[in-house]
Design an enzyme around this catalytic site. Structure first.
Site, PDB file in Angstrom:
ATOM      1  N   HIS A   1      46.333  48.530  33.072  1.00 12.47           N
ATOM      2  CA  HIS A   1      45.399  47.793  33.928  1.00 12.47           C
ATOM      3  C   HIS A   1      44.252  48.689  34.390  1.00 12.47           C
ATOM      4  O   HIS A   1      44.472  49.735  34.987  1.00 12.47           O
ATOM      5  CB  HIS A   1      46.170  47.272  35.146  1.00 12.47           C
ATOM      6  CG  HIS A   1      45.410  46.335  36.016  1.00 12.47           C
ATOM      7  ND1 HIS A   1      45.410  46.446  37.383  1.00 12.47           N
ATOM      8  CD2 HIS A   1      44.650  45.260  35.726  1.00 12.47           C
ATOM      9  CE1 HIS A   1      44.685  45.469  37.905  1.00 12.47           C
ATOM     10  NE2 HIS A   1      44.210  44.741  36.923  1.00 12.47           N
TER      11      HIS A   1
ATOM     12  N   HIS B   1      35.034  45.959  38.688  1.00 13.52           N
ATOM     13  CA  HIS B   1      35.760  44.768  39.118  1.00 13.52           C
ATOM     14  C   HIS B   1      35.003  43.981  40.172  1.00 13.52           C
ATOM     15  O   HIS B   1      34.800  42.773  40.054  1.00 13.52           O
ATOM     16  CB  HIS B   1      37.140  45.160  39.660  1.00 13.52           C
ATOM     17  CG  HIS B   1      37.933  43.999  40.173  1.00 13.52           C
ATOM     18  ND1 HIS B   1      37.810  43.525  41.464  1.00 13.52           N
ATOM     19  CD2 HIS B   1      38.850  43.208  39.563  1.00 13.52           C
ATOM     20  CE1 HIS B   1      38.613  42.495  41.634  1.00 13.52           C
ATOM     21  NE2 HIS B   1      39.256  42.282  40.496  1.00 13.52           N
TER      22      HIS B   1
ATOM     23  N   GLU C   1      38.066  41.873  30.366  1.00 11.80           N
ATOM     24  CA  GLU C   1      37.958  40.742  31.271  1.00 11.80           C
ATOM     25  C   GLU C   1      36.487  40.554  31.636  1.00 11.80           C
ATOM     26  O   GLU C   1      35.869  41.439  32.223  1.00 11.80           O
ATOM     27  CB  GLU C   1      38.778  40.917  32.541  1.00 11.80           C
ATOM     28  CG  GLU C   1      38.621  39.688  33.438  1.00 11.80           C
ATOM     29  CD  GLU C   1      39.338  39.762  34.775  1.00 11.80           C
ATOM     30  OE1 GLU C   1      38.958  38.982  35.672  1.00 11.80           O
ATOM     31  OE2 GLU C   1      40.253  40.589  34.920  1.00 11.80           O
TER      32      GLU C   1
ATOM     33  N   GLU D   1      43.046  47.316  29.725  1.00 16.13           N
ATOM     34  CA  GLU D   1      42.323  46.181  30.282  1.00 16.13           C
ATOM     35  C   GLU D   1      41.212  46.726  31.153  1.00 16.13           C
ATOM     36  O   GLU D   1      41.388  47.744  31.829  1.00 16.13           O
ATOM     37  CB  GLU D   1      43.282  45.325  31.124  1.00 16.13           C
ATOM     38  CG  GLU D   1      42.686  44.073  31.735  1.00 16.13           C
ATOM     39  CD  GLU D   1      42.115  44.270  33.132  1.00 16.13           C
ATOM     40  OE1 GLU D   1      41.511  43.326  33.662  1.00 16.13           O
ATOM     41  OE2 GLU D   1      42.271  45.380  33.699  1.00 16.13           O
TER      42      GLU D   1
ATOM     43  N   ASP E   1      37.362  45.404  33.452  1.00 17.45           N
ATOM     44  CA  ASP E   1      36.477  44.344  33.935  1.00 17.45           C
ATOM     45  C   ASP E   1      35.044  44.675  33.540  1.00 17.45           C
ATOM     46  O   ASP E   1      34.604  45.814  33.716  1.00 17.45           O
ATOM     47  CB  ASP E   1      36.559  44.242  35.458  1.00 17.45           C
ATOM     48  CG  ASP E   1      37.987  44.036  35.937  1.00 17.45           C
ATOM     49  OD1 ASP E   1      38.509  42.930  35.742  1.00 17.45           O
ATOM     50  OD2 ASP E   1      38.578  44.980  36.503  1.00 17.45           O
TER      51      ASP E   1
END
Length: 245
Positions: free
Chosen positions: A12, A54, A114, A39, A41
């Site tokens: 993450h 994020h 993401e 992962e 953002d």
């Protein structure tokens, strides 16, 4: 189902909480713990450069202030994105999507992007991120997985680069959760791990969708998801879970 080229374990924001999130330092630390998929953002700068962050605002994870999407990449690239975490990472810069792509491609790592739009530019962000991803991963054996909570962002990505795989992120299972994913041409559902049970996993799998979960930091939760037959586990605890397990 179509073949699934991604590993079960996904780090993450690069390395969870062990390094400043969404930076190359986090990717390097996650890789040092054996992870090969990350992962992150991604949103857009004012001059449409995709970069990793994020929050909509800069204050929590940089020494800047204001909305990141209102700043040029030239200004954003000068910020310190490491000191907030710890002295060891002082001076770590924000990463552009291009930086992240080059790191992953050169090291054989995979990426879950993401799409995290600044409010008001959801579709535009999906379009630009998909355009860049298609260019950066041209010729790659395994493309990045594009995910978002925002249907408009996924629609923009679909219409711009239909060949890139997409996943719908969910924090609740609304009544149309399955139909929404299928209408967007998604290959996966990525949801809060507590939402998966035998029935929801069976529904998703019967529709040909892969099942991924965030953010799984406890052994009992991971064991439950493995037993349910889910496909991906996004975790902060890169120091706890061995990604080959």
């Amino acid at each position: 189902m179509t073949p699934w080229p991604y590993p079960r374990w996904i780090a993450h924001r690069g390395a969870g909480k062990l390094a400043p999130e969404n930076t190359l330092a986090a990717f390097r630390l996650g890789a040092a713990h054996g992870y090969r998929m990350f992962e992150c953002d991604v949103k857009l700068s004012a001059d449409s450069v995709p970069f990793l962050m994020h929050d909509a605002t800069l204050q929590r994870t940089t020494n800047g202030t204001g909305t990141g999407g209102d700043k040029s990449w030239g200004d954003l690239s000068q910020l310190d994105a490491g000191s907030w975490h710890s002295r060891a990472f002082a001076g770590e810069p924000l990463a552009s999507l291009e930086n992240a792509a080059r790191f992953c491609l050169h090291n054989g790592h995979l990426l879950n992007i993401e799409i995290k739009p600044t409010p008001g530019v959801e579709r535009r962000t999906g379009e630009v991120v998909a355009q860049h991803a298609q260019r950066l991963w041209a010729g790659a054996t395994v493309p990045p997985l594009l995910t978002s909570f925002q249907p408009a962002a996924l629609a923009g990505a679909r219409d711009t680069a239909p060949g890139l795989p997409r996943g719908l992120l969910l924090d609740t299972l609304r009544a149309d959760w399955l139909d929404a994913a299928l209408q967007l041409g998604c290959v996966a559902i990525v949801c809060n791990h507590a939402l998966w049970n035998a029935a929801t996993v069976a529904q998703a799998q019967a529709a040909g969708l892969r099942t991924l979960s965030y953010t799984v930091n406890d052994e009992w939760a991971a064991e439950r998801l493995v037993a349910l037959g889910t496909d991906g586990i996004i975790t902060d605890r890169v120091d706890l879970f061995a990604p080959a397990g």
